[in-house]
Write a protein that holds these residues in place. Structure first.
Motif, PDB file in Angstrom:
ATOM      1  N   ASP A   1     -12.896   3.945  -3.072  1.00  0.00           N
ATOM      2  CA  ASP A   1     -13.138   3.981  -4.518  1.00  0.00           C
ATOM      3  C   ASP A   1     -13.280   2.575  -5.083  1.00  0.00           C
ATOM      4  O   ASP A   1     -14.125   2.323  -5.958  1.00  0.00           O
ATOM      5  CB  ASP A   1     -12.003   4.714  -5.219  1.00  0.00           C
ATOM      6  CG  ASP A   1     -11.981   6.205  -4.884  1.00  0.00           C
ATOM      7  OD1 ASP A   1     -13.029   6.712  -4.439  1.00  0.00           O
ATOM      8  OD2 ASP A   1     -10.916   6.829  -5.044  1.00  0.00           O
TER       9      ASP A   1
ATOM     10  N   THR B   1      -6.623  -3.656   2.254  1.00  0.00           N
ATOM     11  CA  THR B   1      -6.406  -2.798   1.086  1.00  0.00           C
ATOM     12  C   THR B   1      -5.922  -3.620  -0.110  1.00  0.00           C
ATOM     13  O   THR B   1      -6.387  -3.425  -1.246  1.00  0.00           O
ATOM     14  CB  THR B   1      -5.388  -1.700   1.433  1.00  0.00           C
ATOM     15  OG1 THR B   1      -5.830  -0.997   2.588  1.00  0.00           O
ATOM     16  CG2 THR B   1      -5.233  -0.736   0.282  1.00  0.00           C
TER      17      THR B   1
ATOM     18  N   GLY C   1      -4.622   5.829   5.081  1.00  0.00           N
ATOM     19  CA  GLY C   1      -3.248   5.546   4.702  1.00  0.00           C
ATOM     20  C   GLY C   1      -2.477   4.946   5.854  1.00  0.00           C
ATOM     21  O   GLY C   1      -2.916   4.973   7.012  1.00  0.00           O
TER      22      GLY C   1
ATOM     23  N   SER D   1      -7.642   3.887  -6.794  1.00  0.00           N
ATOM     24  CA  SER D   1      -6.532   4.372  -5.969  1.00  0.00           C
ATOM     25  C   SER D   1      -6.724   4.167  -4.477  1.00  0.00           C
ATOM     26  O   SER D   1      -5.773   4.256  -3.722  1.00  0.00           O
ATOM     27  CB  SER D   1      -6.320   5.874  -6.238  1.00  0.00           C
ATOM     28  OG  SER D   1      -7.512   6.601  -5.937  1.00  0.00           O
ATOM     29  N   SER D   2      -7.952   3.911  -4.020  1.00  0.00           N
ATOM     30  CA  SER D   2      -8.192   3.783  -2.588  1.00  0.00           C
ATOM     31  C   SER D   2      -9.256   2.725  -2.337  1.00  0.00           C
ATOM     32  O   SER D   2      -9.992   2.325  -3.250  1.00  0.00           O
ATOM     33  CB  SER D   2      -8.640   5.123  -1.986  1.00  0.00           C
ATOM     34  OG  SER D   2      -9.893   5.511  -2.524  1.00  0.00           O
TER      35      SER D   2
ATOM     36  N   ASP E   1       0.916   3.961  -3.148  1.00  0.00           N
ATOM     37  CA  ASP E   1       0.598   5.382  -2.958  1.00  0.00           C
ATOM     38  C   ASP E   1       1.731   6.273  -3.463  1.00  0.00           C
ATOM     39  O   ASP E   1       1.494   7.320  -4.084  1.00  0.00           O
ATOM     40  CB  ASP E   1       0.330   5.666  -1.482  1.00  0.00           C
ATOM     41  CG  ASP E   1      -0.979   5.067  -1.011  1.00  0.00           C
ATOM     42  OD1 ASP E   1      -1.820   4.740  -1.864  1.00  0.00           O
ATOM     43  OD2 ASP E   1      -1.155   4.919   0.217  1.00  0.00           O
TER      44      ASP E   1
ATOM     45  N   VAL F   1       0.831  -1.201   0.000  1.00  0.00           N
ATOM     46  CA  VAL F   1       0.000   0.000   0.000  1.00  0.00           C
ATOM     47  C   VAL F   1       0.868   1.254   0.000  1.00  0.00           C
ATOM     48  O   VAL F   1       0.598   2.224  -0.728  1.00  0.00           O
ATOM     49  CB  VAL F   1      -0.947  -0.014   1.207  1.00  0.00           C
ATOM     50  CG1 VAL F   1      -1.741   1.272   1.291  1.00  0.00           C
ATOM     51  CG2 VAL F   1      -1.875  -1.211   1.130  1.00  0.00           C
TER      52      VAL F   1
END
Length: 852
Positions: free
Chosen positions: A171, A151, A410, A167-168, A100, A96
């Protein structure tokens, strides 16, 4: 000048290190690889190859970056790291973070961030702060890994269904319905086949399963899906390894300075913590392997941090992913039989060879198969075992907040939230003190549970003033800390209460904090014996870790042991302060007067964190024994070593001989609040004392009595019976005829006790009543009546021994009878004056009598 020439020590030694006329041995520094290391390196390579490609795919980095990181992690970190058997490489825990960074800064800047993180790790290693990283709460670490796992799994699910991840996590979840409506059957089929093989391969039964199980499931799953896709002609996105000539390398970082610093800090934190925790876990795996502990050194965490830093610098410079210690590969390395760091280095070399020579074969692997593999790894990072552990330790809130923070905000933000919650929970526990006041049998009990700080002083003062003037009071301090404000409040109240004719007994106070001294302690400042813990619990039942209260999770006082060089305490030679409770079976002497009988190690448990000692018997009892010894060495030995060293120098000087039953529930040192060197203990079935010279007598008991009285000069002998005694029940039910087994022959020494019962031949009549009495009441049943009569009878047998008779005649020895009710945890002492009761009365020992 010859004196200034350095002598060659090797030349003097060479003549003695090999036999005459034989060639000198070869250099010991020659690189040697054992067969065990070779086989282990192959097993790790087969796992690392597909996982490295899958992790690179999950991050969005070039697929070659995963192979570069695996090769550098194996060769460089394997050679320089401080944990010989830990395997380093691209880790799922970094997925992750790396994803990012790639999305925000691009791949080449991400490589530069990896280099800077490696430099930071080198700095931390030089500062020797590796151990401080282990101070992070395990709930935070497990929560971080769980959040990363969620994630990863959610993102890879899109690739499994034939799409592209967002991206997340939010989403990805929002886009999931549309992805399900447009899934690609070929990708789903390859993914399902991969997951099926991954799940079923280790479960193949029979001999075939044992043989096939040597091949890693990850390799079989990916290879099987690749073969089926190729034979079926499925059109799927596959691995694309570009030419090495176009491989992207690191560049100067480009972006806002604060953002880059945060990125470097995050990468350094995650890489370092995961690697250091992995090294500690590998040490436990090494300790569990018989014969390996002496050959493999324990991890040097500072050197491991230096090795990880060097690996990240080189990996980032060559365009590879960030590196950390990897649990799956490290476990496989130890399980496959590796004995040195050569296996890790060979695995890296094999990855490098495969990267250069197996490109055509690697490009046949479907991306959906790799995504399914990484998704399974992500789901495994959400460990149910970790959840049970943090729940048992009452840190589930920290775990949940950290997991949620990592998933929705995050990694760095989630860890920061977890640390904040952990600090809040710790402060809440520190300030949470429960104080209650109860009255029992005319004695007022003030029970304080938790840390006694100035914040609790108002409540403490209010409860103390509820105690009537002139009453007997017991203040029970169930906590490990008392600050100066609480100390003064308690001391002032005690002085006032005592001056008004009251009586105060303070128990469980922190060692070294004397609020008052009973008149008969002679200023004894020795620390109480370490609190007793039952480490014989069933393996299936989770138990709290050492130092944790079983009821509310608050810390128990683990720092309680006899002070080095201090006095031995009171033992059985008079009353003892309730604040000096020594519990556990601390170094009971054997019948010959030498060595300990048994030591109950406090804090031992069978939970997941319990140590496993190499070379121990494989059975359950052997593991329990090893766990208990290991817990003693870890928790208790450092606290009592000074006191035991003093006893070893001065020899044993016990104050009393304690003759009791072999029943495991009777813990003599705990009952009598005594520690090492206080009691000379003799145990046998039924706490029997054979008459001297009797046929089939037991000389070992007589020898112990003679040794204790004539050599050790004990001042008292106590015969202790207990409730539920199996020997007394056997006396009531066993026929004396028939085959004379060893147990029957021994129980013959208890027949005189049986004859003391009312209605027995030669004994008192039925209407004589129960003799002796128990605290003014008749015994509950025949077994209890016999237990009491047996104590009186064995005291008479003691008087028949010459050594005892001489010491009694000179007034140097006292005899005591005692009865311990196991279920009530209550002791009774035989009154020295029989009065109208004939054989005497066993009087109840009250708590307030302990300091009278």
């Amino acid at each position: 000048m010859s004196s200034c020439v350095p002598a060659r020590a090797d030349s003097a030694r060479t003549e003695h290190i090999h036999p005459p006329h034989s060639p000198p041995p070869g250099g010991s520094r020659r690189f040697r690889v054992t067969g065990a290391d070779v086989s282990a390196s192959i097993a790790v390579f087969l796992i690392a190859l597909p996982l490295s490609l899958g992790i690179a795919l999950a991050t969005g980095a070039p697929l070659q970056a995963g192979l570069v990181a695996a090769a550098v992690g194996g060769i460089v970190v394997g050679r320089l790291g401080g944990c010989p058997l830990q395997v380093s490489g691209p880790a799922a825990g970094l997925t992750v973070v790396t994803a990012d960074l790639i999305q925000q800064y691009g791949w080449r800047t991400t490589c530069a961030i990896t280099v800077l993180a490696g430099i930071a790790q080198l700095g931390l290693g030089c500062l020797r702060v590796a151990r401080s990283a282990l101070a992070v709460s395990p709930a935070i670490v497990h929560g971080m890994l769980a959040g990363i796992g969620v994630t990863i799994a959610v993102a890879q699910l899109h690739i499994v269904l034939g799409g592209t991840p967002q991206s997340s996590v939010p989403d990805n979840l929002l886009a999931l319905p549309a992805q399900l409506a447009n899934l690609r059957p070929a990708d789903v089929a390859a993914s399902v086949l991969t997951l099926t093989l991954l799940l079923l391969w280790p479960r193949v039964p029979g001999r075939a399963g044992r043989l096939l199980g040597k091949l890693p499931a990850a390799l079989i799953a990916v290879a099987g899906a690749t073969a089926v896709a190729a034979l079926a002609g499925l059109r799927l996105p596959k691995v694309d390894l570009p030419s090495w000539s176009s491989h992207a390398l690191a560049t100067l970082p480009d972006g806002p300075v604060l953002g880059l610093l945060a990125a470097v800090l995050t990468t350094t934190l995650v890489c370092s913590v995961q690697s250091l925790l992995g090294a500690v876990a590998v040490d436990k795996l090494v300790a569990a392997r018989p014969g390996l502990t002496g050959r493999v050194k324990r991890s040097d965490l500072d050197r491991e941090l230096l090795g990880q830093g060097a690996g990240n610098i080189l990996s980032g410079s060559l365009g590879g992913l960030p590196i950390a210690g990897v649990a799956v590969r490290s476990t496989a390395n130890v399980s496959a039989g590796a004995v040195s760091r050569n296996s890790t280095m060979l695995h890296g070399l094999l990855v490098l060879i495969a990267t250069l020579l197996l490109v055509p074969a690697l490009e046949l692997i479907p991306l959906a198969s790799l995504a399914a593999l990484v998704m399974a790894v992500g789901l495994k990072m959400v460990s149910l075992n970790h959840i049970r552990t943090v729940t048992r330790h009452r840190e589930v809130l920290v775990y949940a907040v950290t997991t949620g923070g990592v998933v929705f905000f995050g990694v760095l933000e989630g860890v920061a939230l977890g640390i904040a919650v952990a600090v809040g929970v710790a402060l809440h526990r520190l300030t949470r003190t429960r104080i209650r006041h109860v009255e029992t049998a005319g004695v007022h009990h003030v029970h304080v549970r938790g840390q006694l700080t100035f914040l609790a002083v108002p409540r403490l003062s209010r409860v103390l003033h509820q105690v009537p003037q002139g009453s007997d009071t017991v203040v029970e301090l169930d906590g490990s800390f008392m600050d100066h404000a609480a100390y003064e409040t308690l001391q002032d109240w005690q002085k006032t209460h005592t001056a008004q004719g009251g009586r105060v007994d303070i128990t469980g106070r922190r060692p070294g904090t004397r609020i008052s001294e009973p008149a008969d302690t002679d200023g004894c400042r020795c620390r109480p014996w370490t609190p007793w813990r039952n480490h014989q619990c069933e393996p299936s039942q989770p138990t709290p870790p050492p130092g944790t209260d079983r009821r509310d999770g608050t810390s128990a006082d683990a720092d309680t042991a006899p002070a080095p060089g201090g006095s031995r305490g009171q033992g059985g030679d008079g009353p003892q302060s309730r604040g000096s409770v020594r519990s556990g079976e601390g170094a009971r002497s054997t019948a010959d007067g030498h060595g300990p009988d048994r030591t109950v190690a406090p804090g031992g448990h069978t939970g997941t964190t319990g140590p496993v000692v190499a070379g121990t018997p494989g059975g359950l009892s052997g593991r329990e024994l090893a766990r208990g010894i290991s817990a003693f060495q870890r928790n208790t030995a450092p606290l009592v070593r000074g006191e035991l060293a003093r006893l070893a120098r001065e020899g044993q000087q016990p104050s009393q001989l304690f003759l009791t039953c072999a029943d495991s529930r009777v813990v003599t040192s705990m009952i009598t609040s005594s520690g090492p060197g206080d009691l000379f203990v003799v145990r046998n079935v039924g706490n029997l004392v054979p008459l001297p010279g009797e046929e089939s007598g037991d000389d070992s008991v007589a020898a112990a009595i003679e040794y204790a009285v004539d050599v050790l000069k004990v001042r008292s002998i106590t015969v202790c019976g207990h409730s539920g005694c199996g020997a007394m029940q056997a006396l009531l039910s066993t026929d004396t005829g028939g085959a004379q087994t060893p147990l029957k022959r021994w129980l013959r020494h208890g027949l005189p006790s049986l004859e003391r019962l009312p209605g027995a031949p030669g004994g008192p009549s039925e209407d004589a009543g129960a003799r002796p009495l128990l605290a003014g009441r008749p015994p509950a049943d025949a077994a209890e009546r016999l237990c009491l009569a047996n104590v009186v009878q064995q005291l008479e047998h003691l008087r028949a021994h010459d050594a005892v008779a001489r010491a009694l005649g000179t007034g140097d020895l006292e005899l005591h009878g005692m009865y311990f009710h196991v279920g009530e945890a209550q002791a009774y002492l035989l009154s020295p004056d029989p009065g109208d009761a004939g054989d005497g009365v066993f009087e109840l020992v009250l708590e307030t009598d302990l300091t009278a």
